[in-house]
Design a protein around this motif. Structure first.
Motif, PDB file in Angstrom:
ATOM      1  N   THR A  98       0.700  -0.905  -0.116  1.00 24.52           N
ATOM      2  CA  THR A  98       0.040   0.130   0.104  1.00 24.52           C
ATOM      3  C   THR A  98       0.826   1.477   0.128  1.00 24.52           C
ATOM      4  O   THR A  98       2.066   1.303   0.305  1.00 24.52           O
ATOM      5  CB  THR A  98      -0.850   0.146   1.103  1.00 24.52           C
ATOM      6  OG1 THR A  98      -0.096   0.105   2.374  1.00 24.52           O
ATOM      7  CG2 THR A  98      -1.932  -1.138   1.396  1.00 24.52           C
ATOM      8  N   PRO A  99       0.542   2.432  -0.490  1.00 27.35           N
ATOM      9  CA  PRO A  99       1.101   3.474  -0.088  1.00 27.35           C
ATOM     10  C   PRO A  99       1.602   3.996   1.156  1.00 27.35           C
ATOM     11  O   PRO A  99       2.663   4.269   1.365  1.00 27.35           O
ATOM     12  CB  PRO A  99       0.101   4.492  -0.623  1.00 27.35           C
ATOM     13  CG  PRO A  99      -0.868   4.079  -1.634  1.00 27.35           C
ATOM     14  CD  PRO A  99      -0.987   2.632  -1.054  1.00 27.35           C
ATOM     15  N   ALA A 100       0.780   3.472   2.059  1.00 30.26           N
ATOM     16  CA  ALA A 100       1.238   3.908   3.560  1.00 30.26           C
ATOM     17  C   ALA A 100       2.352   2.851   4.143  1.00 30.26           C
ATOM     18  O   ALA A 100       3.274   3.270   4.672  1.00 30.26           O
ATOM     19  CB  ALA A 100       0.003   3.507   4.499  1.00 30.26           C
ATOM     20  N   PHE A 101       2.538   1.752   3.362  1.00 27.22           N
ATOM     21  CA  PHE A 101       3.553   0.630   3.745  1.00 27.22           C
ATOM     22  C   PHE A 101       4.836   1.430   3.280  1.00 27.22           C
ATOM     23  O   PHE A 101       5.881   1.281   3.933  1.00 27.22           O
ATOM     24  CB  PHE A 101       3.501  -0.677   2.815  1.00 27.22           C
ATOM     25  CG  PHE A 101       4.462  -1.715   3.236  1.00 27.22           C
ATOM     26  CD1 PHE A 101       4.533  -2.357   4.072  1.00 27.22           C
ATOM     27  CD2 PHE A 101       5.375  -1.552   2.071  1.00 27.22           C
ATOM     28  CE1 PHE A 101       5.603  -3.348   4.519  1.00 27.22           C
ATOM     29  CE2 PHE A 101       6.459  -2.621   2.184  1.00 27.22           C
ATOM     30  CZ  PHE A 101       6.615  -3.267   3.285  1.00 27.22           C
ATOM     31  N   ARG A 122       5.536   4.431   2.305  1.00 28.49           N
ATOM     32  CA  ARG A 122       5.765   5.829   2.882  1.00 28.49           C
ATOM     33  C   ARG A 122       6.512   5.554   4.289  1.00 28.49           C
ATOM     34  O   ARG A 122       7.433   6.561   4.645  1.00 28.49           O
ATOM     35  CB  ARG A 122       4.476   6.596   3.016  1.00 28.49           C
ATOM     36  CG  ARG A 122       3.949   7.350   1.649  1.00 28.49           C
ATOM     37  CD  ARG A 122       3.042   8.401   1.802  1.00 28.49           C
ATOM     38  NE  ARG A 122       2.427   8.914   0.694  1.00 28.49           N
ATOM     39  CZ  ARG A 122       1.104   8.523   0.022  1.00 28.49           C
ATOM     40  NH1 ARG A 122       0.554   7.784   0.952  1.00 28.49           N
ATOM     41  NH2 ARG A 122       0.885   9.016  -0.875  1.00 28.49           N
ATOM     42  N   ASP A 123       5.912   4.756   5.038  1.00 33.78           N
ATOM     43  CA  ASP A 123       6.530   4.570   6.166  1.00 33.78           C
ATOM     44  C   ASP A 123       7.853   3.959   6.250  1.00 33.78           C
ATOM     45  O   ASP A 123       8.615   4.083   7.300  1.00 33.78           O
ATOM     46  CB  ASP A 123       5.685   3.345   7.091  1.00 33.78           C
ATOM     47  CG  ASP A 123       4.485   3.714   7.595  1.00 33.78           C
ATOM     48  OD1 ASP A 123       4.237   5.009   7.609  1.00 33.78           O
ATOM     49  OD2 ASP A 123       3.588   3.028   7.883  1.00 33.78           O
ATOM     50  N   LYS A 124       8.245   3.602   5.009  1.00 32.50           N
ATOM     51  CA  LYS A 124       9.714   3.125   5.063  1.00 32.50           C
ATOM     52  C   LYS A 124      10.706   4.381   4.408  1.00 32.50           C
ATOM     53  O   LYS A 124      11.757   4.250   3.987  1.00 32.50           O
ATOM     54  CB  LYS A 124       9.946   1.701   4.069  1.00 32.50           C
ATOM     55  CG  LYS A 124       9.330   0.766   4.902  1.00 32.50           C
ATOM     56  CD  LYS A 124       9.666  -0.536   3.754  1.00 32.50           C
ATOM     57  CE  LYS A 124       9.370  -1.811   4.705  1.00 32.50           C
ATOM     58  NZ  LYS A 124      10.175  -1.953   5.587  1.00 32.50           N
ATOM     59  N   LEU A 146       2.671   6.473  -5.541  1.00 26.22           N
ATOM     60  CA  LEU A 146       2.006   6.116  -4.273  1.00 26.22           C
ATOM     61  C   LEU A 146       1.099   7.489  -4.036  1.00 26.22           C
ATOM     62  O   LEU A 146       0.494   7.600  -2.954  1.00 26.22           O
ATOM     63  CB  LEU A 146       3.105   6.406  -3.094  1.00 26.22           C
ATOM     64  CG  LEU A 146       4.298   5.408  -3.035  1.00 26.22           C
ATOM     65  CD1 LEU A 146       5.125   5.437  -2.178  1.00 26.22           C
ATOM     66  CD2 LEU A 146       3.791   4.020  -3.062  1.00 26.22           C
ATOM     67  N   ASP A 147       1.203   8.521  -4.794  1.00 28.92           N
ATOM     68  CA  ASP A 147       0.592  10.034  -4.956  1.00 28.92           C
ATOM     69  C   ASP A 147      -0.649   9.988  -6.020  1.00 28.92           C
ATOM     70  O   ASP A 147      -0.151  10.035  -7.055  1.00 28.92           O
ATOM     71  CB  ASP A 147       1.429  11.062  -4.983  1.00 28.92           C
ATOM     72  CG  ASP A 147       0.722  12.452  -4.507  1.00 28.92           C
ATOM     73  OD1 ASP A 147      -0.394  12.303  -4.738  1.00 28.92           O
ATOM     74  OD2 ASP A 147       1.556  13.428  -4.370  1.00 28.92           O
TER      75      ASP A 147
END
Length: 641
Positions: free
Chosen positions: A125-128, A130-132, A494-495
């Protein structure tokens, strides 16, 4: 100027005979041959065949295709054998990559598409990402991989449209996996990537057989000409053949037996090994991801350009951008502009800007909502609206996506995002170990790198065009499977402000660059063509097609022509950068033409050779014979009979 585009070769055929043959073929295509192009010599001769033709990125792979024809196979069997061998040779792809194909089926008279592109795994997911600390998914490694597609694509094509057994078609690949003399260029490529490869135990074991961690100066990769052995891959291919043999012994049909091998790969012990090895190294694959993935046999999209129907796969790749460009260009007098004149190059560049801006905003996985506006994008009326935006005197560095929705009777659901869209996406910057990895390729390499291309045709009317890719070196090899996984996750965004159709999600396909091509006239196939080269593919294919149709070049002349390259569209790799106005040309373009382009606002870079390794087959409608061509760039090679 045109005479200097091609290097001479010696041909026993008189020049007049060659000229008449080209004129006859051009007449069959419905275009006029022009004398300047007809007069040109080439580094390689046109290949002529009556019964079949096979062309791909490597001589050994073309030989594998010829073997299938010798066994009584058709063009699909030959294409599948070439696909397997190029994957085994890591010709900028591996067995865990993705396969995209167009097939003309003479039994139905239809062109079908093969969608064997993998999907994002569970948890992607995008959040996955981005968290990295990532701005885009990574360029390589287990987190860069979508589910393997090439094995499934090969087996579905073979089961549905081929004649031979899986054992026969995989025989060349299995022999090569047992050991083949690796090419020096590829061996050196492995050595250059050794630091990345060494991160993963099974990649290190297979690619770096001479690695001595106590001696960093010692070469770790094989030497050119050394037997390169992939015994894990061989064992996996044997498992597929064994599954087929067991099904045949149980009374299953040829087709059912090939699908038994498919089941073993995606739902059996092979899948379990791939998943376990990938997860051990930090990947996200689950067994359900592989079991639920499927190959789609789909209807391609097409447009008609001056009486020629040109076919492409739909928006999960960039192919429709070429169709959009043809729609924009169709009413223009390209021949009257003059081949590679400043006016012609400017017109092509501006057209590509508009088509690729639409690609960058509207293209994505059609099996995943929201639905892409493909009807509007391919509308001739929409093309007319886009054509009116071209300034004949100046480069438009701010070319933007249009709004195709009214041309299919709909309202654009992303009007606000469209208004905010920028041709230059957010820059990706490394921020330590959790951010972007050290790039496997620099941005120019990433823009042109990737894949091989495969064309095959036979006298029964089977015609195949394939652009496979993924799993290139440096590839993450999944445990004892010997399967090098794809790196296609990096083509997601992701955006949603960049492209609302191509935001990563589990089960979704990234919008890829891979773009096989086929042309028909009056319902009969006349040409199969594709090219390697990342985001440059449909640029090169557009110019190749126009070289043949507008300027009367034969297939080899058009394949060797030095194309121009735009970098204005957003890269599908790495940091997804865009360089509006940058234009690569070769020294064959006269200084006054370059100066005129600079005055029109282009940043003109003069290079020794633009990257356009075309492979193509033309079918002569008058003689019922084949004319095949392969670029003189790299190892592209063909065989015909």
């Amino acid at each position: 100027m045109i005479a200097r585009l091609f290097r001479p070769f010696t041909s026993a055929a008189p020049k007049q005979t060659r000229l008449l043959a080209t004129v006859a073929l051009a007449a069959g295509l419905g275009v006029a041959a022009t004398a300047p192009a007809d007069a040109q010599s080439t580094a390689k001769p046109v290949l002529h065949g009556r019964h079949w033709a096979a062309v791909t990125g490597k001589p050994l792979a073309a030989s594998a295709g010829a073997m299938m024809f010798a066994r009584g196979g058709n063009a699909v069997d030959a294409a599948c054998a070439m696909l397997g061998t190029t994957s085994t040779m890591w010709d900028t792809l591996g067995w865990g990559g993705e396969t995209q194909a167009l097939i003309h089926n003479p039994e139905t008279g239809k062109v079908v598409g093969i969608n064997a592109l993998g999907v994002a795994p569970t948890g992607a997911t995008p959040a996955f990402f981005r968290d990295k600390g990532m701005v885009y998914p990574p360029e390589y490694g287990p987190l860069a991989a979508v589910t393997p597609g090439t094995p499934g694509g090969l087996m579905v094509m073979l089961a549905e449209y081929g004649r031979l057994s899986l054992a026969e078609v995989l025989a060349p690949s299995m022999e090569m996996a047992e050991g083949y003399p690796i090419e020096g260029v590829q061996a050196d490529n492995i050595e250059r990537r050794r630091d990345i490869i060494a991160q993963w135990p099974d990649s290190r074991r297979i690619f770096l057989p001479h690695l001595d961690e106590n001696n960093a100066e010692q070469r770790a990769a094989p030497e050119g000409g050394e037997l390169f052995r992939q015994l894990d891959l061989l064992a996996t291919l044997k498992k597929l053949v064994d599954a087929e043999a067991q099904a045949l012994a149980a009374g299953k049909s040829r087709k059912e037996a090939i699908y038994a091998a498919y089941e073993r790969f995606y739902r059996g012990d092979i899948a379990k090994e791939i998943v376990a090895a990938t997860r051990e190294q930090g990947g996200l694959f689950t067994e359900e991801d592989l079991a639920n993935w499927e190959v789609h046999i789909e209807e391609p999209v097409s447009t008609n350009y001056k009486g020629i129907d040109v076919y492409k796969l739909t928006t999960w790749v960039q192919g429709p951008a070429m169709l959009q460009a043809l729609n924009i260009l169709e009413p223009m007098d390209l021949k009257g502009m003059g081949y590679n004149s400043a006016n012609y190059i400017h017109t092509l560049y501006q057209t590509m800007n508009l088509a690729f801006a639409d690609r960058d905003f509207y293209y994505g996985d059609p099996y995943f909502p929201p639905a892409e506006p493909i009807e509007g994008l391919l509308s001739k009326d929409y093309a007319a609206q886009r054509r009116a935006l071209i300034n004949p005197e100046k480069n438009d560095t701010g070319a933007r996506p249009g709004d195709p929705y009214p041309f299919q009777g709909d309202k654009n659901p992303f009007t606000k995002l469209l208004e905010e869209w920028s041709p230059i996406p957010p820059a990706a910057e490394a921020d330590g170990s959790d951010g972007f990895q050290q790039a496997a390729l620099d941005q120019d390499e990433a823009f042109i790198a990737g894949t091989t291309s495969i064309q095959a045709a036979d006298a029964d009317g089977w015609v195949v065009s394939i652009t496979p890719s993924g799993g290139w070196i440096p590839a993450f090899i999944a445990g004892d499977s010997g399967i090098g996984l794809s790196q296609r996750m990096q083509s997601f965004v992701l955006d949603e402000r960049i492209n609302p159709f191509n935001v990563v999600a589990p089960g979704k396909r990234p919008r890829a660059t891979l773009t096989p091509s086929m042309a028909l006239k009056d319902g009969e196939p006349i040409m199969a063509f594709s090219v390697q080269g990342g985001d440059t593919q449909d640029q090169n294919l557009l110019q190749f097609f126009l070289n043949v149709v507008e300027f009367g070049m034969n297939v080899q002349q058009a394949a060797e022509a030095h194309n121009v390259t735009s970098y204005q569209m957003q890269s599908s790799f790495g940091a997804h950068i865009s360089e509006p106005g940058r234009l690569d040309v070769t020294r064959q373009l006269p200084p006054y033409t370059r100066d005129r382009l600079k005055a029109m606002g282009y940043e003109v870079d003069v290079v020794d050779r633009t990257y356009s390794p075309i492979t193509a087959i033309l079918i002569d409608p008058e003689q019922g014979t084949f004319q095949a061509g392969a670029s003189d760039y790299g190892d592209d090679y063909g065989i015909a009979w």
